[in-house]
Design an enzyme around this catalytic site. Structure first.
Site, short mmCIF file in Angstrom:
data_model
loop_
_atom_site.label_atom_id
_atom_site.label_comp_id
_atom_site.label_asym_id
_atom_site.label_seq_id
_atom_site.Cartn_x
_atom_site.Cartn_y
_atom_site.Cartn_z
N GLU A 113 -5.48 -4.51 10.63
CA GLU A 113 -4.52 -3.81 10.81
C GLU A 113 -4.78 -2.87 12.07
OE1 GLU A 113 -2.44 -2.53 6.83
OE2 GLU A 113 -4.04 -1.09 7.17
N HIS A 153 -9.30 1.39 4.97
CA HIS A 153 -8.10 1.53 5.61
C HIS A 153 -8.48 2.64 6.86
CE1 HIS A 153 -4.04 2.94 6.51
NE2 HIS A 153 -3.51 1.68 5.95
N GLY A 188 2.84 -1.02 4.28
CA GLY A 188 2.97 0.55 3.88
C GLY A 188 4.39 1.08 3.71
N GLY A 189 4.88 1.42 4.80
CA GLY A 189 6.32 2.04 4.40
C GLY A 189 7.40 1.00 4.01
N GLU A 215 -6.67 4.98 7.80
CA GLU A 215 -6.45 6.41 7.48
C GLU A 215 -7.86 7.04 6.92
OE1 GLU A 215 -2.83 5.89 5.57
OE2 GLU A 215 -1.80 5.11 7.41
N GLY A 226 2.48 2.56 10.92
CA GLY A 226 3.29 3.66 10.76
C GLY A 226 4.18 4.02 11.93
N ASN A 280 0.93 -1.11 -0.12
CA ASN A 280 -0.04 0.14 0.13
C ASN A 280 0.88 1.21 0.05
OD1 ASN A 280 -1.78 1.97 0.55
ND2 ASN A 280 -2.37 1.45 2.54
N TRP A 281 0.98 1.85 -1.09
CA TRP A 281 1.96 3.19 -1.16
C TRP A 281 1.35 4.02 -0.78
CZ3 TRP A 281 4.05 2.51 -7.08
CH2 TRP A 281 4.52 1.44 -7.22
N LYS A 282 0.26 4.28 -0.43
CA LYS A 282 -0.31 5.80 0.16
C LYS A 282 -0.13 6.61 -0.75
CE LYS A 282 -0.12 3.31 4.64
NZ LYS A 282 0.22 3.45 6.22
N SER A 302 3.37 -1.94 10.40
CA SER A 302 4.92 -2.02 10.76
C SER A 302 5.64 -3.36 10.40
CB SER A 302 5.14 -1.64 12.16
OG SER A 302 4.67 -0.26 12.26
P1 PGA Z 1 2.68 0.33 7.82
O1 PGA Z 1 1.52 0.63 7.13
O2 PGA Z 1 3.31 -0.85 6.90
O3 PGA Z 1 3.73 1.58 7.21
O4 PGA Z 1 2.80 0.43 9.10
C1 PGA Z 1 0.58 -0.48 6.80
C2 PGA Z 1 -0.77 0.21 6.25
O5 PGA Z 1 -1.10 1.14 6.72
O6 PGA Z 1 -1.47 -0.69 5.27
#
Ligand code: PGA
Length: 253
Positions: A170, A98, A237-238, A100, A176, A9-11, A216
């Protein structure tokens, strides 16, 4: 046996040129051996979807997903993107719910249920995210919190449609933050989710449904998480923004 999936998930990261570069780097390291360990998915921003699809279209076990869609099929919704538009870019999946989106864009359970339906109507498979914030985990009510998200977002679907859905657990406190759920915390919630699916849709559907872990996840902690019997891969994500990190997570499968 469920095949593992590692989805990036590149956001809101990566321009078109940067997207191309990352995809080419990942594909060059995604060997036959890694293909057997896990399928992979890129979820870039909308602006890179079609290009990323064109780069992966001939590769097996490589999928493309979007990060959101609108609940209506078309109309006067300035700035929005429909599920059919995403599908036409070559994507097969869409992340919905998600944390966010829930937190910063106030997406409610009812809205997310409508988005899930819109995605399925356009033959896009939802990756439906659930997970509790820290105060809920500390209060010990995380199972009922996640159950509520699943019931409101998904459990009205008929079985044939539910089978198209991938679930991502999640925990909000792990996204994050560098704070990953322990292997046991992840397994325990994933087993709980699978049990809910079993009760609602039966054993066969429960066994087939992919439940990804997100929050994470890194090459250093992925092996322990993915070794859990109910953890079917990750939503990353990251660590999905760099080819070597992302491939390191695939290698951990
Ligand atoms: P993260 O994000 O790996 O940066 O914690 C995961 C996500 O939000 O899908």
């Amino acid at each position: 046996m469920r095949k593992k999936l590692v989805a990036g998930n590149w956001k809101m990261n990566k321009t078109l040129a940067e997207s191309e570069q990352l995809v080419l780097e990942v594909l060059s390291g995604y060997t036959k051996e890694l293909q057997q360990r896990a399928a992979i998915m890129f979820c870039p921003p909308f602006t890179s979807l079609a290009r990323v699809h064109s780069l992966v279209r001939d590769r097996s076990e490589v999928y493309v997903g979007a990060q959101n869609c609108h609940q209506e099929t078309s109309g006067a919704f300035t700035g929005e993107i429909s599920a059919a538009m995403i599908k036409a870019c070559g994507a097969t999946h869409v992340i919905l719910g998600h944390s966010e989106r829930r937190q910063y864009f106030f997406e409610s359970d009812a809205l997310l249920a409508a988005k899930v339906r819109a995605a399925l109507t356009s033959q896009l498979r939802p990756i439906f995210c659930v997970g509790e914030p820290l105060h809920i985990r500390e209060a010990g009510t995380h199972e009922s919190y996640v159950q509520d998200q699943l019931v409101k977002g998904l459990f009205d679907l008929p079985p044939a449609q539910f089978q198209e859905v991938i679930i991502a657990y999640e925990p909000v406190w792990a996204i994050g933050t560098g704070k990953v759920a322990s292997d046991q915390q992840a397994q325990s919630m994933h087993a709980f989710i699978r049990q809910l699916i079993r009760k609602r849709y039966g054993e066969e559907v429960a066994q087939k449904t992919l439940i990804l872990y997100g929050g994470s996840c890194k090459p250093s902690n992925a092996a322990g998480l993915f070794a859990q019997p109910d953890v079917d891969g990750g939503l990353i994500g990251g660590a999905s923004l760099q080819a070597d990190e992302f491939l390191g997570i695939v290698r951990a499968c």
